[in-house]
Design an enzyme around this catalytic site. Structure first.
Site, PDB file in Angstrom:
ATOM      1  N   GLN A 202       0.834  -1.196   0.000  1.00 50.02           N
ATOM      2  CA  GLN A 202       0.000   0.000   0.000  1.00 50.02           C
ATOM      3  C   GLN A 202       0.876   1.257   0.000  1.00 50.02           C
ATOM      4  O   GLN A 202       0.366   2.358  -0.094  1.00 50.02           O
ATOM      5  CB  GLN A 202      -0.887   0.032   1.252  1.00 50.02           C
ATOM      6  CG  GLN A 202      -1.943  -1.053   1.300  1.00 50.02           C
ATOM      7  CD  GLN A 202      -2.652  -1.125   2.638  1.00 50.02           C
ATOM      8  OE1 GLN A 202      -2.642  -2.168   3.268  1.00 50.02           O
ATOM      9  NE2 GLN A 202      -3.260  -0.025   3.087  1.00 50.02           N
ATOM     10  N   PHE A 233      -5.813  -4.212   3.302  1.00 49.41           N
ATOM     11  CA  PHE A 233      -6.558  -4.019   4.554  1.00 49.41           C
ATOM     12  C   PHE A 233      -5.698  -3.411   5.663  1.00 49.41           C
ATOM     13  O   PHE A 233      -6.005  -3.588   6.847  1.00 49.41           O
ATOM     14  CB  PHE A 233      -7.191  -5.332   5.019  1.00 49.41           C
ATOM     15  CG  PHE A 233      -8.082  -5.965   3.996  1.00 49.41           C
ATOM     16  CD1 PHE A 233      -9.264  -5.348   3.604  1.00 49.41           C
ATOM     17  CD2 PHE A 233      -7.730  -7.159   3.381  1.00 49.41           C
ATOM     18  CE1 PHE A 233     -10.087  -5.912   2.636  1.00 49.41           C
ATOM     19  CE2 PHE A 233      -8.544  -7.726   2.404  1.00 49.41           C
ATOM     20  CZ  PHE A 233      -9.727  -7.102   2.028  1.00 49.41           C
ATOM     21  N   GLU A 237       0.591  -1.739   4.711  1.00 47.82           N
ATOM     22  CA  GLU A 237       0.983  -0.329   4.822  1.00 47.82           C
ATOM     23  C   GLU A 237       2.474  -0.205   5.141  1.00 47.82           C
ATOM     24  O   GLU A 237       3.172   0.619   4.556  1.00 47.82           O
ATOM     25  CB  GLU A 237       0.142   0.383   5.888  1.00 47.82           C
ATOM     26  CG  GLU A 237       0.530   1.863   6.030  1.00 47.82           C
ATOM     27  CD  GLU A 237      -0.455   2.707   6.816  1.00 47.82           C
ATOM     28  OE1 GLU A 237      -1.598   2.291   7.020  1.00 47.82           O
ATOM     29  OE2 GLU A 237      -0.057   3.822   7.228  1.00 47.82           O
ATOM     30  N   ARG A 315      -5.675   6.863  17.307  1.00 45.57           N
ATOM     31  CA  ARG A 315      -6.982   6.836  16.627  1.00 45.57           C
ATOM     32  C   ARG A 315      -8.050   6.181  17.507  1.00 45.57           C
ATOM     33  O   ARG A 315      -9.219   6.553  17.465  1.00 45.57           O
ATOM     34  CB  ARG A 315      -6.905   6.170  15.257  1.00 45.57           C
ATOM     35  CG  ARG A 315      -8.118   6.459  14.386  1.00 45.57           C
ATOM     36  CD  ARG A 315      -7.969   5.949  12.952  1.00 45.57           C
ATOM     37  NE  ARG A 315      -7.452   6.947  12.030  1.00 45.57           N
ATOM     38  CZ  ARG A 315      -8.211   7.816  11.342  1.00 45.57           C
ATOM     39  NH1 ARG A 315      -9.534   7.806  11.467  1.00 45.57           N
ATOM     40  NH2 ARG A 315      -7.671   8.689  10.544  1.00 45.57           N
ATOM     41  N   PHE A 349      -7.857   1.239  11.819  1.00 49.35           N
ATOM     42  CA  PHE A 349      -6.631   1.803  12.387  1.00 49.35           C
ATOM     43  C   PHE A 349      -6.814   2.278  13.837  1.00 49.35           C
ATOM     44  O   PHE A 349      -6.499   3.400  14.177  1.00 49.35           O
ATOM     45  CB  PHE A 349      -6.197   2.972  11.483  1.00 49.35           C
ATOM     46  CG  PHE A 349      -4.740   3.351  11.557  1.00 49.35           C
ATOM     47  CD1 PHE A 349      -3.777   2.593  10.917  1.00 49.35           C
ATOM     48  CD2 PHE A 349      -4.333   4.488  12.240  1.00 49.35           C
ATOM     49  CE1 PHE A 349      -2.437   2.961  10.966  1.00 49.35           C
ATOM     50  CE2 PHE A 349      -2.993   4.868  12.284  1.00 49.35           C
ATOM     51  CZ  PHE A 349      -2.037   4.101  11.651  1.00 49.35           C
ATOM     52  N   THR A 447      -4.095  11.385  10.794  1.00 53.43           N
ATOM     53  CA  THR A 447      -3.939  12.293  11.930  1.00 53.43           C
ATOM     54  C   THR A 447      -2.511  12.836  12.009  1.00 53.43           C
ATOM     55  O   THR A 447      -2.270  13.830  12.683  1.00 53.43           O
ATOM     56  CB  THR A 447      -4.346  11.610  13.243  1.00 53.43           C
ATOM     57  OG1 THR A 447      -3.576  10.407  13.379  1.00 53.43           O
ATOM     58  CG2 THR A 447      -5.816  11.266  13.215  1.00 53.43           C
ATOM     59  N   ALA A 516      -5.967   5.213   5.563  1.00 55.48           N
ATOM     60  CA  ALA A 516      -6.834   6.190   6.217  1.00 55.48           C
ATOM     61  C   ALA A 516      -8.062   6.508   5.361  1.00 55.48           C
ATOM     62  O   ALA A 516      -8.671   7.571   5.522  1.00 55.48           O
ATOM     63  CB  ALA A 516      -6.061   7.468   6.567  1.00 55.48           C
ATOM     64  N   GLU A 718     -12.755   2.393   5.082  1.00 60.06           N
ATOM     65  CA  GLU A 718     -12.718   1.801   6.423  1.00 60.06           C
ATOM     66  C   GLU A 718     -14.026   1.906   7.207  1.00 60.06           C
ATOM     67  O   GLU A 718     -14.380   0.976   7.932  1.00 60.06           O
ATOM     68  CB  GLU A 718     -11.612   2.467   7.255  1.00 60.06           C
ATOM     69  CG  GLU A 718     -10.210   2.228   6.747  1.00 60.06           C
ATOM     70  CD  GLU A 718      -9.222   3.177   7.398  1.00 60.06           C
ATOM     71  OE1 GLU A 718      -9.247   4.378   7.059  1.00 60.06           O
ATOM     72  OE2 GLU A 718      -8.449   2.735   8.254  1.00 60.06           O
TER      73      GLU A 718
HETATM   74  N1  MTE Z   1     -11.202  -3.016   0.093  1.00 60.72           N
HETATM   75  C1  MTE Z   1     -10.640  -4.081  -0.522  1.00 60.72           C
HETATM   76  N2  MTE Z   1     -11.356  -4.755  -1.422  1.00 60.72           N
HETATM   77  N3  MTE Z   1      -9.375  -4.487  -0.217  1.00 60.72           N
HETATM   78  C2  MTE Z   1      -8.619  -3.834   0.727  1.00 60.72           C
HETATM   79  O1  MTE Z   1      -7.478  -4.205   0.985  1.00 60.72           O
HETATM   80  N4  MTE Z   1      -8.516  -1.971   2.355  1.00 60.72           N
HETATM   81  C3  MTE Z   1      -9.285  -1.069   3.213  1.00 60.72           C
HETATM   82  C4  MTE Z   1     -10.335  -0.323   2.403  1.00 60.72           C
HETATM   83  N5  MTE Z   1     -11.092  -1.226   1.587  1.00 60.72           N
HETATM   84  C5  MTE Z   1      -9.201  -2.708   1.394  1.00 60.72           C
HETATM   85  C6  MTE Z   1     -10.514  -2.320   1.010  1.00 60.72           C
HETATM   86  C7  MTE Z   1      -8.459  -0.096   3.911  1.00 60.72           C
HETATM   87  S1  MTE Z   1      -7.677  -0.569   5.320  1.00 60.72           S
HETATM   88  C8  MTE Z   1      -8.335   1.196   3.489  1.00 60.72           C
HETATM   89  S2  MTE Z   1      -7.466   2.339   4.360  1.00 60.72           S
HETATM   90  C9  MTE Z   1      -8.967   1.649   2.245  1.00 60.72           C
HETATM   91  O2  MTE Z   1      -9.658   0.598   1.568  1.00 60.72           O
HETATM   92  C10 MTE Z   1      -7.878   2.223   1.349  1.00 60.72           C
HETATM   93  O3  MTE Z   1      -8.346   2.614   0.128  1.00 60.72           O
HETATM   94  P1  MTE Z   1      -9.075   4.033  -0.148  1.00 60.72           P
HETATM   95  O4  MTE Z   1      -8.364   5.046   0.662  1.00 60.72           O
HETATM   96  O5  MTE Z   1      -8.909   4.202  -1.588  1.00 60.72           O
HETATM   97  O6  MTE Z   1     -10.484   3.831   0.290  1.00 60.72           O
HETATM   98  N1  HPA Z   2      -4.677   5.893   9.201  1.00 59.37           N
HETATM   99  C1  HPA Z   2      -4.118   4.909   8.482  1.00 59.37           C
HETATM  100  N2  HPA Z   2      -2.840   4.792   8.286  1.00 59.37           N
HETATM  101  C2  HPA Z   2      -2.038   5.691   8.852  1.00 59.37           C
HETATM  102  C3  HPA Z   2      -2.544   6.734   9.619  1.00 59.37           C
HETATM  103  C4  HPA Z   2      -3.942   6.843   9.804  1.00 59.37           C
HETATM  104  O1  HPA Z   2      -4.474   7.744  10.470  1.00 59.37           O
HETATM  105  N3  HPA Z   2      -1.508   7.450  10.058  1.00 59.37           N
HETATM  106  C5  HPA Z   2      -0.401   6.838   9.563  1.00 59.37           C
HETATM  107  N4  HPA Z   2      -0.719   5.789   8.832  1.00 59.37           N
HETATM  108 MO1  MOS Z   3      -6.112   1.268   6.051  1.00 57.66          MO
HETATM  109  S1  MOS Z   3      -5.875   0.437   7.923  1.00 57.66           S
HETATM  110  O1  MOS Z   3      -5.763   2.851   6.685  1.00 57.66           O
HETATM  111  O2  MOS Z   3      -4.689   0.735   5.346  1.00 57.66           O
END
Ligand code: MTE
Ligand code: HPA
Ligand code: MOS
Length: 764
Positions: A202, A233, A237, A315, A349, A447, A516, A718
């Site tokens: 990620q 997910f 990260e 968080r 998170f 944050t 995030a 999330e």
């Molecule tokens: N959806 C799918 N299908 N697969 C993933 O790994 N990760 C989640 C969410 N939805 C995830 C998912 C997480 S932890 C985050 S932070 C967000 O997707 C990240 O993507 P976005 O910021 O584009 O929503």
């Molecule tokens: N959310 C998800 N990932 C992160 C954050 C947060 O607030 N800060 C640093 N990594």
């Molecule tokens: Mo999502 S836990 O912020 O990768």
């Protein structure tokens, strides 16, 4: 009438969907590896805490087919993958600190040979005492960082003055990410010592930075690329840097490409999970159940190094009152060090842990007062000033949980369902039913303010086709599809005109993790800015050539209108090219308005909040603890959804993942600190059979973002995970019905065993 080609707001299919169904979507392991690629395998620590006395690699190195066998001593640069704090090695350095920690890495011509050679590695350990539980870490004040506190008002005085007080402890379990594509990296040495990395991450920039450090190279000598992940997910990260650094150092040592594809069991043993928490609280409230004061502490199992633990605990603290106004709050966070996997980001998170504790407190207060938990929730919602301020000083200006909850409650017929379920329970001695309707309020922004930025790169070619790069990564959440929609709409061309390229640190630099939930907010705006720059250049040129003001140039329906004449987009592009107009641009975005001072724990960390609500009905068998979910109804606010098909997928998937966390998914360590649930045989994620029998998700029709987010949408990655809370509290409701007049409090995960034991412990 011109066709508009508008796709923003339409339920467009995910750009990988057809490719995934056909098996054509490429993941790292599908990349045709270069001739001579070696395969990596790691020797993992079998001790939770020990000093490494010696490592003997001679036999492994001599084994036919082995290209490299390395330990920490062989790293040319830094043995470091710490994202916030330093001192987080990717190969054990002097000591091992959890069972599963990589100690030695081997690259061989086949994975079989690498495994065979691994058996020849001799490591001598000297045992050290491990700290394995949160309780033990708390007792020893064994922390990864100093405890951190957020405060408003005077909780101690308000508790002392409150008509009622309740004290308690609560806990939530850990959760494995169970991404379908495991951790993987491919490292390919280039000329001049440069290294190219393909990583399922990620956070490509983090991989680039850590690999550069490991190889003692500047960042410009390392690139990291990926087209997509098979799920992240949060588990991808930071920790992909471990895998990528191991692959890179092996490749450097062997002078050959190296692929490190981690086995599922090893992935479980090596990488961190969602943090399990121990929560202690005291709440004060009045006769009506209005919350007056909350003193709460969160202790997280951090694992052997900090990774992102402190930000995750933060968080949790931010979300410790969820949707509820509490005038006096003291919330304290402890990032506990334990000799276990380093727990990490996972969808929400820390928010889920904070919010779940808030719901536990409210649910318990309601039961104490003999009130319906939903009524108590509604009574305590944020409202007009002065009931609109959070414990970290941010005013809640966009509160809509009250409306969403009211709509959902009316829609499901909450009051009637309550009566029906009470009636069922009155006549059913063994099976008991329960229901719950819980709200979600999730702060959107990193944050750590500096991460709220993104870049993009847009090229328009002379045939009118458009290539797009941005800082974000695709992990299944549909980000690439959404960004393509945004760019296509800017140029008013068909969606197929825009092709997204793999995320690459050489194209868009200094990126933040796609995390995030801010992926589309940040990258959508950056890509839009890049597109607008190119449009403005084309418009300026065409207007000038026609002797018209720029306002006379319009991009619409695949055409560019210049005054009364109109030409196809690609002809406009060709003309601009001929006139030497630059058809490539970068775009940049930083989130406005946000700030947070960690020293005072006050500010406006979130640009806005995302809201939702879930209603769940459950039936438990009080003799076995088994249960089923009879019904789930979700109502979620995605603002003006960029893509309702993708967003609904996020809502459904998030709910089910949250439900799994709180019900059947159990991370369990034995007394030696060895994780015993490290495969699908012992670790139970929800499968089709576990879905609620009646299951419906909807986006809130009135959804809107009062802030100027990209097309007024709201982040949706999330927040829906926390809709899963309703499943937990529906079980709690059924458990309460099984032992009327007694307090029977569930902790998470509410496995069938735990449901049974909770009832048994409370039974007269
Ligand atoms: N959806 C799918 N299908 N697969 C993933 O790994 N990760 C989640 C969410 N939805 C995830 C998912 C997480 S932890 C985050 S932070 C967000 O997707 C990240 O993507 P976005 O910021 O584009 O929503
Ligand atoms: N959310 C998800 N990932 C992160 C954050 C947060 O607030 N800060 C640093 N990594
Ligand atoms: Mo999502 S836990 O912020 O990768």
């Amino acid at each position: 009438m011109l066709e508009t080609f508008k796709t923003v707001g339409k339920p467009i299919a995910h750009d990988s969907a057809a490719k995934q169904v056909a098996g054509e979507a490429l993941y790292i392991d599908d990349i045709r590896a270069p001739e001579g690629t070696l395969h990596a395998y790691c020797v993992l620590s079998r001790k939770a805490h020990a000093r490494i006395v010696s490592i003997d690699l001679a036999a492994a190195r001599a084994y036919p087919g082995v290209g490299a066998a390395i330990s920490a001593a062989d790293i040319p640069g830094k043995n470091e993958v710490g994202p916030i704090y330093k001192g987080e090695p990717f190969l054990a350095q002097g000591i091992v600190e959890y069972i599963g920690q990589p100690v030695v890495a081997i690259a061989a011509s086949s994975i079989k040979i690498a495994r065979a050679a691994a058996k020849l590695v001799r490591i001598v350990y000297e045992d050290l005492p491990p700290v394995l539980t949160i309780e033990e870490a708390l007792a020893k004040e064994f922390y990864l960082a100093k405890p951190y506190q957020m405060k408003i008002g005077d909780a101690a005085a308000a508790l002392a003055a409150a008509p009622h007080r309740l004290k308690g402890t609560f806990a939530n379990g850990a959760q494995d990410h169970f991404y379908l594509e495991g951790q993987i990296a491919l490292a390919v040495p280039q000329e001049g010592g440069e290294m190219a990395i393909w990583s399922s991450t990620q956070h490509p920039t983090e991989v680039q930075k850590m690999v550069a450090g490991a190889l003692d190279l500047p960042a410009n000598a390392v690139t990291c690329e990926l087209r997509r992940m098979g799920g992240g997910f949060g588990g991808k990260e930071t920790q992909p840097a471990i895998i990528a650094c191991i692959a890179a150092v092996l490749a450097y040592t062997a002078k050959r490409p190296v692929k490190y594809r981690v086995d599922r069991d090893d992935d479980f043993m090596m990488t961190g999970k969602r943090h399990d928490f121990l929560v202690r609280y005291e709440v004060g409230y009045d006769d009506d159940g209005r919350l007056l004061a909350l003193d709460i502490s969160f202790a997280a199992r951090g694992g052997h190094v900090a990774d992102l633990t402190t930000s995750i605990v933060d968080r949790a603290l931010f979300h410790t009152t969820n949707c509820y106004f509490v005038p006096h709050v003291t919330a304290t966070g402890y990032a506990c060090k334990t000799h276990t996997q380093s727990n990490t980001a996972f969808r929400g998170f820390g928010g889920p842990q904070g919010m779940l504790a808030a719901e536990h407190v409210v649910d318990r207060v309601a039961r104490r007062l003999g009130k319906d938990p939903l009524a108590l929730r509604q009574l305590n919602f944020f409202g007009q000033a002065p009931r609109d301020v959070t414990h970290y000083g941010q005013r809640v200006e966009d509160f809509v949980a009250d409306k969403i909850v009211a709509e959902l409650a009316a829609d499901v017929g909450y009051a009637e369902r309550r009566r029906a379920i009470d009636a069922f329970n009155a006549s059913s001695p063994v099976l008991k039913k329960g229901l719950a309707l819980t709200p979600v309020m999730f702060g959107v922004s990193f944050t750590a303010i500096q991460f709220n930025q993104a870049g993009a790169l847009v090229h328009v070619y002379t045939d009118g086709s458009i290539a797009l790069n941005h800082a974000g990564t695709e992990m299944g959440q549909g980000l690439h599809t959404k960004i393509c929609q945004i760019v296509a709409d800017e140029f008013a061309v068909p969606l197929e005109t825009v092709r997204i390229a793999a995320t690459n640190t050489g194209k868009v630099p200094n990126t933040s993790a796609t995390a995030a939930s801010a992926g589309s907010d940040l990258n959508g705006k950056a890509a839009q800015a890049a597109a607008r720059t190119i449009k403005a250049r084309i418009a300026q040129y065409l207007a000038g050539a026609a002797g018209l003001p720029e306002s006379e140039v319009l991009f619409a329906g695949g055409q560019v209108q210049v005054g009364a004449t109109s030409l196809p987009f690609k002809d406009a592009v060709q003309k601009a090219y001929n006139a030497r107009i630059q058809l490539s641009a970068t775009g940049f975005y930083r989130t406005p308005k946000i700030h947070f001072d960690r020293a005072t724990a006050k500010g406006r960390p979130y640009y806005y909040f995302a809201y939702g609500a879930a209603y769940v009905e459950a039936t438990i068998d009080t003799l076995t603890g088994e249960y089923a979910f009879d019904r789930a109804e979700l109502l979620h606010d995605a603002g003006r959804s960029l893509n309702p098909a993708i967003d609904l997928g996020q809502v459904e998937g998030g709910f089910v993942q949250g439900m799994g966390w709180l019900t059947t998914e159990e991370i369990w360590f034995d007394a030696s600190g060895r994780l015993r649930t490290h495969a699908p045989s012992t670790y139970k994620i929800p499968i089709a059979r576990d879905l609620p029998r009646q299951f419906r998700a909807r986006l809130w029709a009135a959804g809107e973002n009062r802030e100027e987010s990209i097309h007024r949408s709201k982040a949706v990655g999330e927040p829906p995970l926390m809709l899963g809370n309703a499943a937990f509290f529906a079980l709690q409701d059924a458990v309460a019905a099984a032992v009327p007049g007694r307090e029977a409090l569930l902790v998470a995960p509410a496995t069938p065993e735990r449901v049974l034991m909770t009832i048994a412990a409370a039974a007269p």
